[in-house]
Design a protein around this motif. Sequence first.
Motif, PDB file in Angstrom:
ATOM      1  N   THR B   7      47.228  49.705  43.555  1.00  0.00           N
ATOM      2  CA  THR B   7      46.077  49.041  44.144  1.00  0.00           C
ATOM      3  C   THR B   7      44.788  49.738  43.752  1.00  0.00           C
ATOM      4  O   THR B   7      43.803  49.086  43.377  1.00  0.00           O
ATOM      5  N   PHE B  39      41.901  36.981  54.211  1.00  0.00           N
ATOM      6  CA  PHE B  39      42.036  38.441  54.190  1.00  0.00           C
ATOM      7  C   PHE B  39      42.849  38.916  55.413  1.00  0.00           C
ATOM      8  O   PHE B  39      42.569  38.511  56.531  1.00  0.00           O
ATOM      9  N   ASP B  76      41.604  48.114  52.270  1.00  0.00           N
ATOM     10  CA  ASP B  76      41.170  46.855  52.896  1.00  0.00           C
ATOM     11  C   ASP B  76      39.970  46.267  52.170  1.00  0.00           C
ATOM     12  O   ASP B  76      39.871  45.043  51.947  1.00  0.00           O
ATOM     13  N   GLU B  79      41.204  44.666  49.079  1.00  0.00           N
ATOM     14  CA  GLU B  79      41.956  43.446  49.403  1.00  0.00           C
ATOM     15  C   GLU B  79      40.988  42.307  49.723  1.00  0.00           C
ATOM     16  O   GLU B  79      41.212  41.156  49.327  1.00  0.00           O
ATOM     17  N   ARG B  80      39.872  42.700  50.415  1.00  0.00           N
ATOM     18  CA  ARG B  80      38.871  41.681  50.765  1.00  0.00           C
ATOM     19  C   ARG B  80      38.281  41.063  49.492  1.00  0.00           C
ATOM     20  O   ARG B  80      38.113  39.848  49.397  1.00  0.00           O
ATOM     21  N   THR B  83      41.056  38.794  47.729  1.00  0.00           N
ATOM     22  CA  THR B  83      41.346  37.525  48.421  1.00  0.00           C
ATOM     23  C   THR B  83      40.229  36.542  48.201  1.00  0.00           C
ATOM     24  O   THR B  83      40.458  35.316  48.126  1.00  0.00           O
ATOM     25  N   THR B  88      45.779  38.727  45.847  1.00  0.00           N
ATOM     26  CA  THR B  88      46.060  39.678  46.938  1.00  0.00           C
ATOM     27  C   THR B  88      46.885  40.870  46.414  1.00  0.00           C
ATOM     28  O   THR B  88      47.672  40.723  45.475  1.00  0.00           O
ATOM     29  N   LEU B  89      46.631  42.033  47.043  1.00  0.00           N
ATOM     30  CA  LEU B  89      47.391  43.239  46.648  1.00  0.00           C
ATOM     31  C   LEU B  89      48.855  43.122  47.029  1.00  0.00           C
ATOM     32  O   LEU B  89      49.701  43.826  46.498  1.00  0.00           O
ATOM     33  N   ARG B  90      49.103  42.235  47.952  1.00  0.00           N
ATOM     34  CA  ARG B  90      50.487  42.113  48.415  1.00  0.00           C
ATOM     35  C   ARG B  90      51.344  41.373  47.409  1.00  0.00           C
ATOM     36  O   ARG B  90      52.547  41.350  47.525  1.00  0.00           O
TER      37      ARG B  90
END
Lengths: 639, 524
Positions: B7, B39, B76, B79-80, B83, B88-90
Motif C-alpha cells: 500500500t 471509503f 486511510d 485509501e481515500r 476510492t 481500493t487497497l483491499r
Amino acid sequence: MGRRTGVGLCAAPSTTRRATGRTLRVRRRAIIAGAAALAVGLTAITWVALRGPVVARVLLDCVPGHAHPFAVEYVSRGELLDGTLGVGSGGQPAAQMVDITVRGRATETCVENAPDAQVFALELAELGGEVIVAPGIRQPASELLVGTSFVELARDGAVRSIRFADGMSPVAQNIVRDLMSHRSMKLAPGAVSQWRAQEVSLDGSYTAEYRVQRASETGARLHKRRIAPGAMTGRAQVRYVDGSAATIAIEHAWLDQLDSTTEVEVLSGKTVVSKSRTHVVLRGGPVEPRNPAPLRALLATMRTSRATPGDLAASDVDRRLDDKIQRDELGDDTWDTLWTKVRAADPDEPKLFLKMRAVFRIHPERCKDAAAALAGISSFQDKSFMILASALAATGTPEAQAALRDAISGSAGKHDNQDVLVAELGNLDRPDRATESVARELAAHSTNDETRSVAELALGNIAHALTDSEPDRADALVSAALQRAQTATTLDDRIVSLHTLGNTGSARSLEVLRTAASDPDARIRQAAAAALRSLDGPDVEPLLLSLAVHDPEPAVRAEAASSLRQRRVAPTTFEALAQLVRRDPSEAVRQTLIGVIAGGAELFPEAVDVLDWVAQHDPKADVRRNAQLALVQLRNANG
Amino acid sequence: MKIIACTLLAAAMLAVVASPADADRCSDLKVHPKVPLTFVAFSRMNPQTGAPYGPNDTMTVSGTAMPALQALDELDALERQLTALGYTLRDTDEKTLAELGKCPELLASQVAIVDQILHDPASPLSPGSIADKVRLKLELAETLIPNWDALYAQIKDPDRDVYLPPVPTFTAPTPRPKRTELKPLQKERSWAWEMGEKNSLWVQLLASFRIDGSKTEVKSAAKGQINGSVLGLWEGEILGADANASAGGSTTVAAMSLNVRAIGKTVFSKSWSQKVIRDGDDKRYDVHPEWSYRFSIGPIPCKGTVGFVGSVGVKYSYELVPIALNAFAVPYAATKLFAQVGADIGVARAGIGGEVTLINDFVTLQGSFAVSFEDEPTLVLELTGKNSVECLSGRLYAYAEIDYGLGTWSGDFTIFEWTGYKKDSDLFKFRTTWGPNGVTAEGDLTAEDVMEVTADNEERRLVDLENASQLRAFEVFDAVARDLNGEAAALVSSERDRHTVIAQSIDDAIAQFRAEMTRVTGGG
C-alpha cells in the motif's frame, strides 16, 4: 608348622644317587619310610585343613575380691646409642643407659567390675633385682616398686589408666607403666581366629596382630605380634625389630600366662638413636580370695586426690618432663639476672631465649616485667627486643599473651616495634580471645597502614592456629577474611587479603583464590599462588600446576612452583613439572622446580634422571649446579 | 503487514500521477479513473492482541518501526484517494492506474519532413550538394599537400622550427641508511647454594633477580628464599621474600609490591601505586619454631626439643620513575639453633649447652635500568648480587648430672660441632648497554649474553655494510646523473628527440595525406 614338616620329609629320599644293589635296598627302605612319612604328613595336613583355624571368643572378666598371683620377671635394657640424636657424625659416648631387672611376685586383685571397665589393684612383693639408670648408680627394685597401684582396664583388656602408688618415684612409675603396657591387650568383640588392633605404648601407637593359637572351654592362648608403629605427632620414628611378640594365655576370663618381648629402635633420620629390649614374663597361680574393701577405700582416696592418673603413652609425664626441662634450663637464674644478661653487649640469643621462656613458665608474674621492658626498648632491632618478644610468644600462656598485648599498647608511638609484636600474635599456638580482639582492633582501626596489614595477616595465622582446638573461632575469622577479600578495592588491600586467606589454610578460601589466580594483574595472581601453598584439598594442586605451567609472568610461575614444593605432588603433576624444568625460559622458575623434583624423589625414582638431565643440559651454569647439589643430597640420603 | 507495505508503495506512485485528470501531450501520463468507491477506514484493532492500538504501540513497515496509529492514518488517507478513483487497497489484483500517452500522428509528420528534405535540390543532403563538396576537397588537397621533393627540402631547412620535449634532468636515488632496532632487554640472574644434610642440619639459599626493560617500560622481580631442615623433623621455608616493581608501559603509574614470609607464614605485604616511588625500610620479624618429640630409653620416657630462634626480613630501597628503576633488596635471616632434652628420672638433671648458628645470611640484590635519550635512546641495565653467609657453625652439647646420694655423676657429649661455613661472595655482576654505538656487556657473562652481543654486533655489521653499499651506489648514480645532465648529453638527447619528432611528423603527415585521399576518392 605341620605342613612344613611334611614337605621336609618328602624331600629327604632324593639325596642318594649310587646305583649299587645295596644302595637299591637302602633306597627301597628309604622310599618306604618316605611314603610312610608322606602319609603321616598328608594326614596331618588334612586334619589341619579340615579342622581350620582355631576360633575363640576371649574376654576378661574379673570378680571383685579375687586376687590373681603371678610370678613376675621384668628385664629391660635401654641404651642411647647416638648421643648426638643423629645430628653428629657418631662416635659420641652414650649419655644414658638403663638396665632394669625385677623378679618377684605380683598380685592383681579385682576391685571393681563395672559395665564399661574393671579395676584391679597391683601390688609387687618379694622383689629382687636392681635398677640402673646411669653408670654406677644402682638401686634395689624392692625400694622402688612399693605400694599399691590401681589399673583400669577397658572391656577389651586394654589398660586405660594407672593410678600409681602414693610416693612411687617416676622411675618406678615408668617400670609399672611398661609392665602394664606388655600386659595390655585388645581382644576382639566376637569369636574370631585372628584380628588386628591399634594399641599404644610408651613408644607411641602401634598395630598389633593377634592370632588364636589354642582354645578350650576355659581359656585360650593368643599370639600377639607388634607389626608397625603408627604415625604419631611429636614422636620420634620407631621401629620394632623382629621378635617383638607375646604369648598370652587366658584362663577363666583372666590373664594366666604372659611371655612378651619388645625390641625397639628409635630413629632420627636413618640413624638409630636408641635401642631398648624388654622381656616380661608373668606366670599365674591359683586365685586367692581377698577382701576388696580396704583396696576400694584406697582407690577412692586416690580418686579424690589431685594426682593425675597415668596412661600407657605416658601423657602424664609430658607436664612433668616440661616442668623439669624448664627448671633445668633456668638453673639458678632469675628475671633480674637474665635481664642483665639480655641487655649485655652480645647476648647469647638462643640460650637467653630458652631461659626467658623458662622464667615466664615457672614465674608467670614476670611476664609483666617483660611487657614493661619491651615497651621501653627504643628499637625492634635491639637483640633484647627479639629475645623478650620471642620468649613471650613461645611461652604462650595467658600471662604471656597479656604481656604481649600490653607491650603492643605500650609501643603505640613506635610503629615498627608494634608491627613486630603484632606479628608475634600470629606465632601463638593457642591465642586467647583477648589476643584475637587486639589483632582485630588493630586490623580495623590502626592509623598506620602497615600495622593494619600486619594485624590482618596475623589474624589469618591465628585462625590457622585455632583450626583444631577452637574450630568455631577459626571459622569466624575465616569468614571475616573472606569478606575482606571480597570487598577489598585497592591493590594493596586485595593482596593483603589474599595472603591472609592463605595464612588461614582454610579450604573455604579456595574459590576466592581460584578467581584471583585468573586475575589480569600478575601481582594478584602471584599473591594467589603464594596463598595456595597452605591449602589442602584435591583442587589446589591442579590450580597451582596450571599457574606454574601456563602463566605468562615468570614471577607467578616461580611462586606457584615454590608453593608446589610444600606438597607431595601427584604423579601427573610430577610428570608435568619434570617436563617444565627442562623448558621453562625463566631460570628462577627452573631453580625452584629443582627443589620440587628433588622433594618428590622419595615417591618418584625418575626424579634422579630428571635432575641428572638438568645437571647436564640446562643452559645456565647456576641451574646446572643446583641440580648437581640436589643429586648429591639425594645420593647422601639414599646412603 | 505485506498489505501495508504494498500500500505504501502504491501511495508513492499515486502521489506522482494522480494530479492531472487526462494527458495533453505524448510525453504525459494517461490516468484511467473508474466509478468512485465508498471509503471505509482500516481497523484500529491489533490483530495479534485483539485490543485497540494504543498511542505507544508500534508496527514494523518495510523493516521500519513506526507508531501504529500514524501508519493506519496514512493508510486511510491513501485509501481515500484510491476510492475516489474507483480503486481500493483491499483489492489485491494488479491494476493500471495510469500509462504514457501514444502519438502516431506525430511520427507520421516526421516521415513527411524526411521526404521533403531528400527531394529538395537545394537541401544539403541532395546528391548535387554532396558532389560539390567532394570536388572542393580534392582541389584543396592538390593545392595544400606538398610533393615529396618539396617536403624533403623543407626538412633540410636548418631554420625550421621544431618542437622538442625538454631535456630531462637526471638525479641519483637518495640513500636511506638503516638502523638496528633497539630491542627490549631481558636479563635474569639466579643463584642457588646449599650445605649440610637434610637428615641432620641443612640450609639452602635461592636468589634471583630479573629485569625486563624497553624504551617504554621496565619491570623487575627480585626473590630470595632460605630453606632449611632440622634433624629430619622439619623441612621448609625459613624466609621467603619477593619484591616486584614496574614503571612505564600502558600506565604512567609506577607500581611495586613487597612480601615477606617467615616459616611459611606471610608476615608482611605492601603494595605501592603512584607516579614516582621512592621508598626504603627494614622489615624484620622474629622466628622461633621448635619441634618436640618423645622417645624412651628402656621404660624411661625422654623428651627432646629442637628449634631455632632469630630474625628474618628484608631491607629494601626502591626508586621508580618513568622508565627508570633503581632497586636494592636484601633478604636476610639470622637464626641460631637451640635444643633441650629431658629424661623422666627424678635424680637426673640434663640440658643442652653451646651455640650453633643455623644460618646468618644476607643476600644483596641490586639492579638498575635506565633509558637515556640524547640523539638515540640508550638502555643501560645493571644486575649485582652479593652474599654473605655463615652457617652451621658452633658447638652444641648435652650435659647430664645425676645425683645419687653419695655424689654426682656428670657427663657431657657433643651434639654438633663444626667450624661451619662462612663466606662473602659475589654472586653475579653484570652490566649491559644497548645504544646507537652498539652493545656492550661486562661482568659475569653467560654464554647467552655473549651470543646475544655477538649476534647484535653481526646484525650491526650487516646493517653497516648495507648502508655503505647504499652510499656507494648513490655516488655512482650521482656521477652518472651529473654526466647525463651535461651539455653533450643534452645535445645528444635533443638531437635524438628532434630526429624522432621529425620522423614521426613525416610519418603522421603521410598517413594523414593517404587517409584524406582515401576519404576523398571513396577508396577507389
